[in-house]
Design a protein around this motif. Structure first.
Motif, PDB file in Angstrom:
ATOM      1  N   PRO A  27       0.815  -1.227   0.000  1.00 51.55           N
ATOM      2  CA  PRO A  27       0.000   0.000   0.000  1.00 51.55           C
ATOM      3  C   PRO A  27       0.841   1.266   0.000  1.00 51.55           C
ATOM      4  O   PRO A  27       0.372   2.319  -0.386  1.00 51.55           O
ATOM      5  CB  PRO A  27      -0.810  -0.090   1.294  1.00 51.55           C
ATOM      6  N   ASP A  28       2.072   1.166   0.458  1.00 52.47           N
ATOM      7  CA  ASP A  28       2.929   2.332   0.540  1.00 52.47           C
ATOM      8  C   ASP A  28       3.949   2.408  -0.572  1.00 52.47           C
ATOM      9  O   ASP A  28       4.669   3.389  -0.664  1.00 52.47           O
ATOM     10  CB  ASP A  28       3.717   2.307   1.852  1.00 52.47           C
ATOM     11  N   TRP A  29       4.034   1.376  -1.366  1.00 57.18           N
ATOM     12  CA  TRP A  29       5.050   1.279  -2.416  1.00 57.18           C
ATOM     13  C   TRP A  29       6.445   1.444  -1.847  1.00 57.18           C
ATOM     14  O   TRP A  29       7.235   2.269  -2.314  1.00 57.18           O
ATOM     15  CB  TRP A  29       4.785   2.307  -3.537  1.00 57.18           C
ATOM     16  N   CYS A  30       6.737   0.658  -0.836  1.00 63.60           N
ATOM     17  CA  CYS A  30       8.031   0.828  -0.184  1.00 63.60           C
ATOM     18  C   CYS A  30       9.019  -0.256  -0.590  1.00 63.60           C
ATOM     19  O   CYS A  30      10.139  -0.267  -0.094  1.00 63.60           O
ATOM     20  CB  CYS A  30       7.869   0.839   1.331  1.00 63.60           C
ATOM     21  N   ILE A  31       8.634  -1.170  -1.485  1.00 69.34           N
ATOM     22  CA  ILE A  31       9.565  -2.209  -1.938  1.00 69.34           C
ATOM     23  C   ILE A  31      10.083  -1.810  -3.305  1.00 69.34           C
ATOM     24  O   ILE A  31       9.314  -1.507  -4.217  1.00 69.34           O
ATOM     25  CB  ILE A  31       8.859  -3.571  -2.033  1.00 69.34           C
ATOM     26  N   TYR A  32      11.410  -1.808  -3.430  1.00 69.53           N
ATOM     27  CA  TYR A  32      12.027  -1.448  -4.709  1.00 69.53           C
ATOM     28  C   TYR A  32      12.731  -2.676  -5.265  1.00 69.53           C
ATOM     29  O   TYR A  32      13.633  -3.216  -4.633  1.00 69.53           O
ATOM     30  CB  TYR A  32      13.041  -0.313  -4.501  1.00 69.53           C
ATOM     31  N   ILE A  33      12.299  -3.097  -6.424  1.00 72.50           N
ATOM     32  CA  ILE A  33      12.849  -4.325  -7.011  1.00 72.50           C
ATOM     33  C   ILE A  33      13.402  -4.013  -8.395  1.00 72.50           C
ATOM     34  O   ILE A  33      12.773  -3.323  -9.191  1.00 72.50           O
ATOM     35  CB  ILE A  33      11.769  -5.405  -7.154  1.00 72.50           C
ATOM     36  N   GLU A  34      14.586  -4.539  -8.645  1.00 75.81           N
ATOM     37  CA  GLU A  34      15.141  -4.475 -10.011  1.00 75.81           C
ATOM     38  C   GLU A  34      15.707  -5.837 -10.347  1.00 75.81           C
ATOM     39  O   GLU A  34      16.321  -6.494  -9.509  1.00 75.81           O
ATOM     40  CB  GLU A  34      16.249  -3.425 -10.101  1.00 75.81           C
ATOM     41  N   GLY A  35      15.477  -6.240 -11.538  1.00 80.58           N
ATOM     42  CA  GLY A  35      16.022  -7.538 -11.944  1.00 80.58           C
ATOM     43  C   GLY A  35      16.267  -7.554 -13.435  1.00 80.58           C
ATOM     44  O   GLY A  35      15.881  -6.639 -14.158  1.00 80.58           O
ATOM     45  N   HIS A  36      16.932  -8.578 -13.895  1.00 77.91           N
ATOM     46  CA  HIS A  36      17.137  -8.716 -15.343  1.00 77.91           C
ATOM     47  C   HIS A  36      17.064 -10.189 -15.672  1.00 77.91           C
ATOM     48  O   HIS A  36      17.151 -11.058 -14.822  1.00 77.91           O
ATOM     49  CB  HIS A  36      18.481  -8.114 -15.768  1.00 77.91           C
ATOM     50  N   LYS A  37      16.842 -10.434 -16.922  1.00 79.74           N
ATOM     51  CA  LYS A  37      16.740 -11.813 -17.377  1.00 79.74           C
ATOM     52  C   LYS A  37      18.087 -12.260 -17.925  1.00 79.74           C
ATOM     53  O   LYS A  37      18.770 -11.526 -18.623  1.00 79.74           O
ATOM     54  CB  LYS A  37      15.680 -11.910 -18.474  1.00 79.74           C
ATOM     55  N   GLU A  38      18.428 -13.481 -17.593  1.00 76.97           N
ATOM     56  CA  GLU A  38      19.660 -14.057 -18.125  1.00 76.97           C
ATOM     57  C   GLU A  38      19.317 -15.329 -18.853  1.00 76.97           C
ATOM     58  O   GLU A  38      18.317 -15.975 -18.554  1.00 76.97           O
ATOM     59  CB  GLU A  38      20.623 -14.420 -16.979  1.00 76.97           C
TER      60      GLU A  38
ATOM     61  N   ARG B  43      18.229  -5.955  -7.302  1.00 74.90           N
ATOM     62  CA  ARG B  43      18.043  -5.044  -6.167  1.00 74.90           C
ATOM     63  C   ARG B  43      16.716  -5.371  -5.526  1.00 74.90           C
ATOM     64  O   ARG B  43      15.704  -5.498  -6.199  1.00 74.90           O
ATOM     65  CB  ARG B  43      18.042  -3.602  -6.673  1.00 74.90           C
ATOM     66  N   PHE B  44      16.707  -5.538  -4.220  1.00 72.51           N
ATOM     67  CA  PHE B  44      15.465  -5.744  -3.472  1.00 72.51           C
ATOM     68  C   PHE B  44      15.603  -4.945  -2.183  1.00 72.51           C
ATOM     69  O   PHE B  44      16.242  -5.384  -1.241  1.00 72.51           O
ATOM     70  CB  PHE B  44      15.279  -7.230  -3.162  1.00 72.51           C
ATOM     71  N   ASP B  45      15.014  -3.772  -2.165  1.00 76.24           N
ATOM     72  CA  ASP B  45      15.112  -2.914  -0.980  1.00 76.24           C
ATOM     73  C   ASP B  45      13.736  -2.753  -0.376  1.00 76.24           C
ATOM     74  O   ASP B  45      12.758  -2.567  -1.083  1.00 76.24           O
ATOM     75  CB  ASP B  45      15.607  -1.509  -1.357  1.00 76.24           C
ATOM     76  N   ILE B  46      13.682  -2.817   0.915  1.00 76.35           N
ATOM     77  CA  ILE B  46      12.460  -2.442   1.629  1.00 76.35           C
ATOM     78  C   ILE B  46      12.784  -1.205   2.459  1.00 76.35           C
ATOM     79  O   ILE B  46      13.750  -1.198   3.219  1.00 76.35           O
ATOM     80  CB  ILE B  46      11.956  -3.559   2.556  1.00 76.35           C
ATOM     81  N   ASP B  47      11.977  -0.170   2.295  1.00 76.75           N
ATOM     82  CA  ASP B  47      12.202   1.069   3.038  1.00 76.75           C
ATOM     83  C   ASP B  47      11.367   1.025   4.314  1.00 76.75           C
ATOM     84  O   ASP B  47      10.155   1.227   4.289  1.00 76.75           O
ATOM     85  CB  ASP B  47      11.790   2.263   2.183  1.00 76.75           C
ATOM     86  N   TYR B  48      12.022   0.722   5.432  1.00 75.62           N
ATOM     87  CA  TYR B  48      11.258   0.584   6.674  1.00 75.62           C
ATOM     88  C   TYR B  48      10.798   1.909   7.246  1.00 75.62           C
ATOM     89  O   TYR B  48      10.053   1.933   8.223  1.00 75.62           O
ATOM     90  CB  TYR B  48      12.052  -0.206   7.715  1.00 75.62           C
ATOM     91  N   ALA B  49      11.237   3.021   6.636  1.00 71.62           N
ATOM     92  CA  ALA B  49      10.675   4.297   7.064  1.00 71.62           C
ATOM     93  C   ALA B  49       9.268   4.460   6.532  1.00 71.62           C
ATOM     94  O   ALA B  49       8.483   5.223   7.083  1.00 71.62           O
ATOM     95  CB  ALA B  49      11.565   5.444   6.576  1.00 71.62           C
ATOM     96  N   LEU B  50       8.939   3.760   5.446  1.00 72.80           N
ATOM     97  CA  LEU B  50       7.605   3.842   4.867  1.00 72.80           C
ATOM     98  C   LEU B  50       6.743   2.644   5.223  1.00 72.80           C
ATOM     99  O   LEU B  50       5.524   2.729   5.209  1.00 72.80           O
ATOM    100  CB  LEU B  50       7.699   3.901   3.336  1.00 72.80           C
ATOM    101  N   CYS B  51       7.376   1.530   5.522  1.00 71.93           N
ATOM    102  CA  CYS B  51       6.648   0.279   5.676  1.00 71.93           C
ATOM    103  C   CYS B  51       5.592   0.385   6.770  1.00 71.93           C
ATOM    104  O   CYS B  51       5.855   0.919   7.851  1.00 71.93           O
ATOM    105  CB  CYS B  51       7.632  -0.829   6.016  1.00 71.93           C
TER     106      CYS B  51
END
Lengths: 345, 400, 163
Positions: free
Chosen positions: C62-73, C92-100
């Motif tokens: 609901p807060d859009w606090c997970i940031y994911i980046e990936g690529h296909k190999e 990249r898999f980041d969770i921003d606990y300031a927003l969570c």
């Protein structure tokens, strides 16, 4: 003075006065500290199922209030823009002054009193009412509606409860036959209950009505719950003291607890026998007297603070009704009955 | 409750007495125009004030110590829940609406998810219904324990507030053991609840209810039996029954005015309440003392209901069969429930998407507070505090 | 009606006196600590080998606090003659606990059981930027994930996530 009696030193009048003044100046903050720590921080906490300060100073947080005092001393001196500067600054001093003056007559031993006035009781009660002026000064000079409301409530309340306070004490004076506090202590120490003089005759047994009345009136004089409308924390956020910060607030705090100390000491002297310990006379009375007085006043203070932490507060009109319609008639009745019994026995 | 296809609504069920038309006239003389007024003193209670339960601003015009007129100013905590709900899916909205009435957060989720389930035609299995009932009643107990303590605090007694918090910890620990969150459980899902109960929870719940009964006895002796408390609260803030209903006051406030109306018994049946045997407590006076008394009895009644649920807990699944991606079919529905603060309702409009199209939240405190301009006329300043404490509103519930 | 009760004033005094004589309930944090329930929502842990970069968690937050980046190999085919498999790799898999909001929707929604709740709560920082936990830190939290606990009487046997 203790120096003269125990060590047979010759000290002049001037030195004696200086020593006495210094002791009084130290007693008030120390007494305020002890009462504040024991009752406000620790007793209240345990009554509320919690521990109170534990870390400052290591052992059960004894340093908390001292640290608080030091913290207050280094704060910025803020005064509201439209406040009356001189009156604003003088108000806390007036409140604390009245507390100091009360201690001038409270005896801590046969020779340990600053000045044993013949009208000691009259003087003590008169001087303790000076704080009303300080409260009004604080409320008016703060230029704040909440403060003004609190100060007006306080003035009405404090004046109303002066009378029950005085009437409660009149019974004691009648029984002791003197207004001098030292004389009252001697009357209790040398008295006897139905012929048995084992523990003297503390007036609490005969003047229990007066004791109850004194406690209730003292509670109101100290603006403590259930009479703390002037400083109703959940409404006016400390009433007349709201604009006071830092050192000036520290003065009010010391004044509040110092006055509690003073009233507890007065109650202990008038009703519990003051510094007298049954069977102790002479120099030992001078050494143990202060401790006896301290123990008795802690008991009285325990009662006062116990009530403070348990009851809700009365509304201003209910408070006034209690004073004028209930306490004053009881006080007058007490005087009547004491007089009748004194003549009869 | 009414489902509408064409826009006509049936009148919702009412307590069943005639509403006096005089009571419905707007009270223009209670409005306070802050800029132009002179003469009597204007006192601004809040938005930062220890007595107003949050950011409620009360502008009162005083004549000495008596209130001449009062005007509550709300909106300092408006977080835009109804707008936020338009752009979120049902699970995400469930997370948000926990925070409307944050003291009894589980109870906020229930009407919303009941609405979604009705639109979908899905019914939660019996075990889920019982778990929801238990958690709702636990939230009610938690809120009321806090109320019993903090009303003592507002009236001047320092100690009951601490007892309220201390005893509430047991309930919060229970809720945390089941849902993972003490304050914001986020446990309801369309079709049931998220997880089942952990091992040993039923026994812990029983011992916690014993603690609740003891706590109620303590409050009865310490606060309710105190003569000073009675002197402060009796006769203060009397809400006449018809006027209260006209203003939309609901819940324990209305029951304290003698109205025998409880949505758990009288409204549309929801959760496991039809199976439970409970008493609805009312009090004939409508003053602050009656409100305290009613809530104390209701706390005990809630504890008894929890014990009944524990004894009758059915076995089985906690989640009905629902598709992975839930799309609620088109429709509109109004669901109302008996929340701890009063009557809470959701009007959910769905257009067949994964999230609601529009949610209208009818919160109890908003209507409870609307009676303040009428109620505060002629009272003393300390009585304002008593009345505010007795009405028991939560700012998040008023402002959403 | 029982025997006449003491006036409420005296009864109230008795209650405060009794409470004063009982031990206090305070837990002196940080010297003593209470263990939270095993379901307590303290922090979210990531099991990287399960993640297929499907982005369901990031989308449902609901807060859009997970940031994911990936690529296909491209990976070599399993059998001879097959075509190469494409595999998503997490960059990249980041969770921003300031927003969570600690709502748990991401943990619930993950189809591959890559996210887990743990009751660990003592990770406050003095800078908000440090509350962005990256892939490696989230992997470290896996060590604190508790075992799935048994359920109450009457529950269906759980098909809970295996670590």
């Amino acid at each position: 003075m203790i120096g003269h009696a125990v060590l047979a030193l010759e000290v002049g009048w001037g030195t004696t006065m200086v020593i006495k003044t210094l002791i009084i100046l130290m007693v008030i903050p120390l007494g305020a500290l002890i009462l504040g720590y024991t009752f406000l921080l620790k007793m209240m906490s345990h009554m509320q199922s919690r521990l109170g300060p534990m870390d400052p100073g290591g052992f059960h947080g004894w340093f908390q209030l001292v640290g608080d005092g030091l913290k207050f001393l280094q704060k910025e001196d803020i005064m509201p823009n439209q406040a009356d500067r001189r009156v604003f600054a003088a108000a806390p001093a007036v409140v604390v002054l009245s507390t100091f003056l009360v201690f001038a007559v409270i005896p801590m031993g046969p020779d340990l009193v600053v000045k044993d006035l013949d009208v000691g009781v009259f003087y003590a009660l008169a001087v303790s009412s000076l704080s009303v002026i300080g409260v009004l000064m604080a409320g008016w000079a703060s230029a704040n509606k909440f403060a003004l409301l609190g100060a007006l409530r306080a003035a009405a309340q404090l004046i109303a409860y002066e009378l029950p306070l005085i009437l409660a004490v009149v019974g004691v004076v009648m029984q002791a036959g003197t207004m001098s506090l030292q004389g009252i202590v001697y009357a209790q120490r040398d008295g006897s209950i139905f012929g048995w003089s084992g523990m003297g005759n503390p007036f609490i047994f005969t003047q229990f009505v007066g004791f109850a009345l004194f406690l209730v009136a003292a509670q109101a004089e100290l603006t403590q719950t259930p009479f703390d409308m002037p400083v109703a924390e959940s409404e006016l956020v400390s009433g007349y003291m709201v604009e006071y910060t830092g050192f000036r607030f520290l003065f009010f705090f010391i004044g509040e607890f110092g006055t509690a100390f003073a009233f507890a000491a007065l109650a202990a002297t008038l009703f519990l026998g003051g510094w007298s310990i049954p069977g102790v006379t002479g120099d030992w009375a001078n050494i143990l007297g202060p401790f006896a007085l301290f123990a008795k006043l802690m008991f009285v203070a325990f009662l006062m603070f116990w009530v403070r932490f348990t009851y809700p507060r009365l509304r201003e009109d209910q408070l006034q009704a209690l004073a004028w319609k209930v306490l004053i008639p009881i006080g007058l009745l007490n005087i009547l009955v004491t007089g009748a019994l004194k003549v009869a026995f | 409750m009414s489902t509408t296809e064409t826009g006509t609504t049936e009148t919702p069920a009412t307590p069943g007495f005639v509403l006096d038309p005089v009571a419905l006239t707007p009270l223009a003389d209670a409005r306070v125009n802050v800029e132009l007024d002179t003469g009597d003193m204007i006192l601004n209670l809040g938005p930062q004030h220890p007595a107003t339960h949050g950011t409620l601003r009360l502008v009162v015009r005083l004549d000495g110590e008596r209130v001449v007129a009062a005007d509550p100013v709300i909106g300092y905590m408006h977080r835009g829940y109804e707008k936020l709900s338009e752009f979120r899916t049902y699970p995400q909205v469930t997370t948000l609406i926990n925070r409307i009435d944050w003291l009894s957060s589980f109870a906020n989720e229930v009407p919303f998810l009941e609405a979604a389930e009705k639109l979908m035609g899905v019914e939660a299995p019996p075990r889920a219904k019982y778990i929801r009932t238990i958690l709702t009643e636990l939230s009610r107990i938690a809120t009321f324990l806090l109320f019993l303590g903090e009303m003592g605090l507002q009236v001047g007694a320092l100690t009951p507030a601490f007892y309220g918090f201390r005893d509430r910890e047991h309930i919060l620990n229970l809720i945390e053991a089941v849902t993972g969150g003490r304050f914001h459980p986020n446990f309801n899902r369309i079709g049931g609840v998220k997880d089942d109960l952990p091992w040993g929870w039923l026994g812990e719940c029983r011992s916690a209810m014993k603690i609740v009964f003891d706590a109620c006895d303590v409050f009865e002796d310490l606060v309710l039996g105190n003569e000073i408390f009675a002197a402060r609260c009796k006769g203060v803030g009397i809400i006449p029954a018809e006027l209260g209903a006209a203003y939309g006051v609901s819940g324990s406030n209305l029951r304290a005015s003698g109205v025998d109306w409880d949505l758990r018994r009288d409204g549309e049946p929801y959760l496991a309440y039809p199976d439970l045997d409970f008493k609805v407590w009312t009090h004939p006076d409508g003053d602050s003392f009656a409100r305290y008394w009613v809530r104390l009895q209701e706390t005990r009644e809630s504890a008894r209901m929890v014990l009944q649920c524990l004894d009758a807990m059915p076995a089985g699944a906690v989640m009905a069969k629902v598709p992975r991606i839930i799309k609620v079919p088109e429709g509109e529905i109004w669901v109302e429930t008996e929340n701890p603060l009063g009557q809470m309702g959701y009007y959910v409009v769905s257009k067949g998407a994964t999230g609601p199209f529009r949610v209208k939240i009818r919160s109890a405190s908003f209507s409870n507070v609307s009676i303040l301009p009428w109620l505060l006329r002629g009272v003393f300043v300390p009585d304002i505090i008593t009345i505010l404490a007795g009405l028991y509103f939560i700012l998040g519930d008023i402002d959403r | 009606m029982k025997a006449p009760k003491l006036p409420g004033l005296i009864g109230g005094l008795g209650i405060t006196l009794r409470t004063m004589l009982k031990p206090a309930v305070t837990v002196q944090y940080p010297h003593e600590k209470e263990a939270p329930a095993s379901r307590a929502r303290g922090v979210i842990a990531l099991k990287e080998e399960n993640c297929t970069v499907c982005m369901l968690c990031a989308r449902s937050c609901p807060d859009w606090c997970i940031y994911i980046e990936g690529h296909k190999e491209q990976r070599p085919p399993r059998r001879e003659g097959g075509r190469p498999r494409s595999v998503s790799v997490l960059d990249r898999f980041d969770i921003d606990y300031a927003l969570c909001m600690y709502c748990g929707i991401c943990v619930e929604v993950c189809p591959f059981d890559a996210l887990f709740w743990t009751p660990e709560f003592e990770y406050s920082e003095n800078s908000i930027a440090k509350l962005l936990h990256d892939k490696q830190k989230l992997g470290e939290w896996m060590a604190t994930v508790p075992e799935p606990e048994p359920l109450e009487v009457g529950a269906l046997p759980s098909k809970g996530a295996k670590k």
